[in-house]
Design an enzyme around this catalytic site. Structure first.
Site, mmCIF file in Angstrom:
data_model
loop_
_atom_site.group_PDB
_atom_site.id
_atom_site.type_symbol
_atom_site.label_atom_id
_atom_site.label_comp_id
_atom_site.label_asym_id
_atom_site.label_seq_id
_atom_site.Cartn_x
_atom_site.Cartn_y
_atom_site.Cartn_z
ATOM 1 N N HIS A 17 30.804 37.242 40.351
ATOM 2 C CA HIS A 17 31.017 38.559 39.826
ATOM 3 C C HIS A 17 32.490 38.053 38.824
ATOM 4 O O HIS A 17 32.756 36.952 38.814
ATOM 5 C CB HIS A 17 31.463 39.436 40.526
ATOM 6 C CG HIS A 17 32.626 39.447 41.640
ATOM 7 N ND1 HIS A 17 33.101 40.569 42.208
ATOM 8 C CD2 HIS A 17 33.533 38.445 41.721
ATOM 9 C CE1 HIS A 17 34.153 40.140 42.884
ATOM 10 N NE2 HIS A 17 34.378 38.895 42.659
ATOM 11 N N CYS A 36 39.948 36.538 40.447
ATOM 12 C CA CYS A 36 38.538 37.323 40.278
ATOM 13 C C CYS A 36 38.288 37.754 39.004
ATOM 14 O O CYS A 36 37.249 38.086 38.536
ATOM 15 C CB CYS A 36 38.337 38.449 41.301
ATOM 16 S SG CYS A 36 38.132 37.805 43.074
ATOM 17 N N HIS A 42 32.621 33.557 39.148
ATOM 18 C CA HIS A 42 32.788 32.801 40.397
ATOM 19 C C HIS A 42 32.025 33.469 41.473
ATOM 20 O O HIS A 42 31.584 34.736 41.065
ATOM 21 C CB HIS A 42 34.466 32.758 40.774
ATOM 22 C CG HIS A 42 34.956 34.176 41.200
ATOM 23 N ND1 HIS A 42 35.314 34.960 40.031
ATOM 24 C CD2 HIS A 42 35.082 34.734 42.307
ATOM 25 C CE1 HIS A 42 35.573 36.103 40.923
ATOM 26 N NE2 HIS A 42 35.377 36.150 42.058
ATOM 27 N N HIS A 44 31.108 34.589 45.696
ATOM 28 C CA HIS A 44 31.566 34.957 47.143
ATOM 29 C C HIS A 44 30.324 34.732 48.037
ATOM 30 O O HIS A 44 29.261 35.202 47.679
ATOM 31 C CB HIS A 44 32.285 36.366 47.278
ATOM 32 C CG HIS A 44 33.421 36.245 46.491
ATOM 33 N ND1 HIS A 44 34.661 35.969 46.907
ATOM 34 C CD2 HIS A 44 33.856 37.041 45.241
ATOM 35 C CE1 HIS A 44 35.632 36.158 46.220
ATOM 36 N NE2 HIS A 44 35.108 36.902 45.159
ATOM 37 N N ASP A 82 21.636 39.488 46.172
ATOM 38 C CA ASP A 82 21.732 37.925 46.619
ATOM 39 C C ASP A 82 21.211 37.033 45.446
ATOM 40 O O ASP A 82 20.234 37.067 45.062
ATOM 41 C CB ASP A 82 20.583 37.682 47.881
ATOM 42 C CG ASP A 82 20.984 36.292 48.469
ATOM 43 O OD1 ASP A 82 22.193 35.824 48.559
ATOM 44 O OD2 ASP A 82 19.916 35.681 49.074
ATOM 45 N N HIS A 83 22.204 35.954 45.342
ATOM 46 C CA HIS A 83 22.087 35.161 44.223
ATOM 47 C C HIS A 83 22.152 35.840 42.942
ATOM 48 O O HIS A 83 21.200 35.057 41.690
ATOM 49 C CB HIS A 83 20.800 34.155 44.296
ATOM 50 C CG HIS A 83 21.090 33.278 45.714
ATOM 51 N ND1 HIS A 83 21.289 33.505 46.807
ATOM 52 C CD2 HIS A 83 21.319 31.749 45.568
ATOM 53 C CE1 HIS A 83 21.463 32.496 47.476
ATOM 54 N NE2 HIS A 83 21.609 31.490 46.813
ATOM 55 N N GLU A 127 34.441 40.371 52.016
ATOM 56 C CA GLU A 127 34.294 39.354 50.876
ATOM 57 C C GLU A 127 34.827 37.884 51.244
ATOM 58 O O GLU A 127 34.404 37.031 50.657
ATOM 59 C CB GLU A 127 35.318 39.915 49.809
ATOM 60 C CG GLU A 127 35.267 39.267 48.449
ATOM 61 C CD GLU A 127 36.198 39.791 47.278
ATOM 62 O OE1 GLU A 127 35.718 40.398 46.237
ATOM 63 O OE2 GLU A 127 37.192 39.761 47.514
HETATM 64 NI NI NI Z 1 36.013 37.674 43.267
#
Ligand code: NI
Length: 138
Positions: A17, A36, A42, A44, A82-83, A127
């Protein structure tokens, strides 16, 4: 009246995200959103905990069949995040800044009316190991 039990299913997913507002510069976004806001995304490794509250069915001994709950979470949430890139790929997050707060509420909305046999009690989203976000529908 039957006894009530809280039942929690844990799932994990990995997603990319970026937290930013398009009307702001990269520097302004960095000031508000920190790392972020990295323009090149990037990721998580998220952990999701979904808790259902319900009466124990005297016939089955279950609140809700955990296999069924797992399937509901996978179909409505995990398969869509997911992914994925949460800014771009996930229809139920469209138009939202994908903070953990917003993701947690959106996941609740994805699940709330799909649970039968009990009711959705809380959605928790980790997170990182050190912070989690919880929504109970209020
Ligand atoms: Ni982030």
């Amino acid at each position: 009246m039957e006894k009530k039990v809280y039942l929690t299913r844990r799932e994990t997913f990995a997603a990319a995200h970026r937290l930013f507002k398009s009307e702001l510069t990269d520097e302004e976004n960095l000031k508000i959103f920190g790392k972020c806001s990295n323009p090149n995304w990037h990721g998580h490794n998220y952990t999701l905990e979904v808790t259902v509250l319900g009466e124990v069915n005297p016939d089955t001994g279950f609140v809700i069949d955990i296999k069924r709950l797992k399937e509901i979470i996978h179909v409505n949430v995990i398969s869509k995040v997911d992914h994925k890139n949460l800014n771009i790929d996930t229809a139920f997050l469209k138009g939202l800044i994908p903070t953990s707060e917003n993701i947690t509420i959106a996941i609740w909305n994805q699940l709330a009316n799909k649970i039968s046999g009990g009711k959705l009690y809380s959605v928790k989203l980790y997170e990182t190991e050190n912070n989690y976000f919880e929504y109970k529908g209020e």
